[in-house]
Design an enzyme around this catalytic site. Structure first.
Site, PDB file in Angstrom:
ATOM      1  N   SER A 154       0.835  -1.191   0.000  1.00  0.00           N
ATOM      2  CA  SER A 154       0.000   0.000   0.000  1.00  0.00           C
ATOM      3  C   SER A 154       0.880   1.256   0.000  1.00  0.00           C
ATOM      4  CB  SER A 154      -0.949  -0.052   1.197  1.00  0.00           C
ATOM      5  OG  SER A 154      -1.887   0.980   1.145  1.00  0.00           O
ATOM      6  N   ASP A 319      -8.724  -6.331  -4.645  1.00  0.00           N
ATOM      7  CA  ASP A 319      -8.323  -5.022  -4.114  1.00  0.00           C
ATOM      8  C   ASP A 319      -8.891  -3.940  -5.025  1.00  0.00           C
ATOM      9  OD1 ASP A 319      -7.100  -2.724  -3.226  1.00  0.00           O
ATOM     10  OD2 ASP A 319      -5.070  -3.557  -3.207  1.00  0.00           O
ATOM     11  N   HIS A 352      -7.974  -5.052  -0.308  1.00  0.00           N
ATOM     12  CA  HIS A 352      -6.692  -4.367  -0.140  1.00  0.00           C
ATOM     13  C   HIS A 352      -5.891  -4.949   1.024  1.00  0.00           C
ATOM     14  CE1 HIS A 352      -3.779  -1.205  -0.503  1.00  0.00           C
ATOM     15  NE2 HIS A 352      -4.021  -0.744   0.703  1.00  0.00           N
TER      16      HIS A 352
END
Lengths: 375, 198
Positions: A154, A319, A352
């Protein structure tokens, strides 16, 4: 592969830097500190060091546990340790709390030496490049000239990418996981709603809530609830919660009735209990500003032209915050430059958050890539 | 005759490439061809859809991009590679013309190997009333990934129709030996180097 085990009890360290640093926002910090942890042993050639960059709510406690708090296990402990994909028998792993964080590094809750009060609203907005520069100072202090790898998921993956652009000679491999080369308008919109939830909380006091001895927990809780929705997938929510009701829940009212409501409120409360609201604002802003292509006329390939690292890019099918298509943009820019890159698209229902999960195939891919890194 | 990794077409393919060139290997499997080419000084990337093969390719230390061929090569730029390889895969691709055109868009030239359905043993099998099964066509009719059944003559005629130039051709028998005559009858596996007129 050898038997997997925990790295065991670990200690947090603090690096105090007395050389002032001027950040992208134009503010100079006269002195600052970084909290960090290390696992494994730096080899004689200093060629086996791996930096772990954290995401929005992460910190330097990446693996192991604290002797006096054994339940406080590092956030990526499933990945890092003896015999684990990032094997501490081979690698010297460094976790760091980013500048502006709230886990020991200098941040908005730290004392501003100019006023003797917490920085609060005066703490500068930091960008990903600022973090790369400050992490490089930690590398200097640890006598690490070049990372064997910089790894992140991320927002952490964005730091790994930025490292290869800003300090190309100091990174041999970059593992860019569940990241994106820049945020979309939709992503920025989510971040702004989260920020508005915090800023409009009466207890926020323009960011100077410390002096009022209160915390904008209500806003922080809403921000986290919203964020959390975007880290999960629709499939996973359907499977885990569906339309299940709480036992003894009332009906025809606005109390906690559906299980998903209960879960989100619990997550929000838990997070608001310990996270700093100003840090949350800073981290989301760093995400919004991240755009390495912008100085290169929006050409990501041009931004990555000078990179020397080899890359592993990983994305997860469900995601939707940073979808596989966004990772492919990174891959395409790397291939265009004829850089070494592999790309794995992991089938996962965890959205995610999958980058934090102990998925067999995902970890096998990381293991395979990391095993080929020369130390 | 000994062959690299029991894949005689790899020797042919590698023979058409030079150190320093770039190659995209479509359906790269576990990356065996890329390993061979990398060892010879080329820089290569593979495209592979199947997770187990992607993992093996990463283990083998080659660049592999997990992606579906049929989704297209749209992510790659025009003339991005010196060579684009499709080995033993064209017969599994539904949109034959599209992939040929795309290969010659992203690569200066393309290398294609495929099993020749007109190989005499395959003809014999059909004459005897059964679909052919061999080293180069190792599947039963009910589990084959192949969706296009064509011969060398068919392929050459399609190239002609599409304005594709055949720059080289090597034909191998079942044992990987070079076939020098009656190619469409004696050849089990055909390897072509194709391009466009500049």
């Amino acid at each position: 592969m050898s038997e997997q085990s925990s790295i065991g009890p670990v200690k947090a360290h603090r690096l105090a830097l007395t050389e002032p640093i001027t950040l992208a926002a134009g503010v100079t910090l006269p002195a600052w500190e970084l909290a960090y942890e290390t696992y494994g042993t730096l080899n004689a050639a200093r060629s086996n060091a791996v930096l772990i960059c954290h995401a929005l709510s992460g910190h330097h406690h990446v693996a192991g546990y604290y002797a006096d708090d054994p339940k406080n296990i590092g956030w990526w402990d499933n990945l890092i340790g003896p015999g684990k994909p990032l094997d501490t028998n081979r690698f010297f792993v460094v976790g760091v709390n980013n500048l502006g964080g709230c886990h020991g590094s200098t941040g908005p809750a730290s004392i501003n030496p100019a006023t003797g009060e917490p920085w609060g609203a005066d703490f500068p907005v930091v960008i990903v490049s600022d973090w790369v520069r400050t992490q490089a100072r930690l590398a200097d202090a640890l006598s690490i000239e070049q990372w064997a790898a910089v790894v992140g998921g991320s927002l952490g993956g964005m730091q790994a990418l930025q490292w290869t652009i800003d300090l190309p000679e100091r990174v041999r491999h970059a593992l860019v996981i569940a990241a994106a080369p820049r945020l979309t308008a939709e992503n920025i919109a989510f971040n702004d709603v989260a920020r508005q939830a915090i800023i409009t909380d009466p207890e926020f006091h323009g960011g100077n809530f410390y002096r009022h001895h209160v915390r904008p927990t209500h806003g922080l809780r809403l921000a986290r609830m919203l964020g959390h929705i975007t880290y999960l997938s629709d499939d996973q929510m359907a499977e885990k919660f569906g339309r299940k009701r709480r036992p003894n829940a009332g009906s025809y009212g606005f109390g906690v009735e559906f299980e998903i409501e209960s879960y989100l409120r619990y997550q929000g409360d838990k997070f608001a209990g310990w996270f700093d609201a100003n840090t949350y604002l800073l981290m989301t802003k760093a995400l919004d500003y991240f755009d390495p292509a912008e100085p290169f006329a929006d050409d990501l390939a041009a931004a990555l032209a000078g990179a020397r690292a080899k890359f592993l890019v990983v994305a997860f099918t469900t995601d939707w915050r940073f979808s596989p298509a966004r990772s492919r943009e990174i891959v395409n820019a790397l291939v265009k430059n004829k850089h070494a890159v592999s790309y794995a698209e992991i089938a996962s229902q965890h959205g995610h958050d999958a980058f934090l999960m102990d998925d067999h195939y995902y970890h096998a891919v990381l293991t395979a890539y990391l095993q080929n890194i020369q130390t | 005759m000994t062959h690299t990794l029991k894949r005689p077409d790899f020797d042919v393919i590698a023979g058409w490439m030079k150190a320093g060139e770039t190659v995209l290997d479509l359906g790269c499997g576990e990356g065996e061809l890329l390993q061979l080419l990398t060892a010879r000084g080329l820089r290569g990337w593979g495209v592979e859809r199947e997770p187990g093969r992607v993992l093996a390719a990463i283990e083998n230390g080659v660049n592999v991009i997990q992606s579906n061929l049929e989704a297209g090569l749209a992510d790659f730029e025009d003339n991005a590679f010196d060579h684009v390889v499709l080995s033993r895969t064209l017969q599994t691709v539904r949109h034959t013309q599209q992939i040929l055109a795309e290969m010659l868009r992203v690569g200066h030239e393309a290398v294609i190997s495929f099993p020749n359905f007109a190989y005499w043993k395959n003809r014999m099998a059909v004459l005897n009333g059964r679909m052919p099964v061999s080293d180069d066509l190792p599947y039963q009719w009910y589990d084959t990934p192949n969706v296009r059944f064509f011969t060398m003559l068919d392929f050459e005629s399609l190239c002609n129709e599409m304005g594709i130039v055949i720059r080289d051709r090597q034909v191998l028998d079942e044992h990987g030996n070079t076939v020098t005559e009656e190619h469409n009858f004696l050849g089990s596996l055909a390897v072509y180097r194709i391009g466009r007129d500049d």
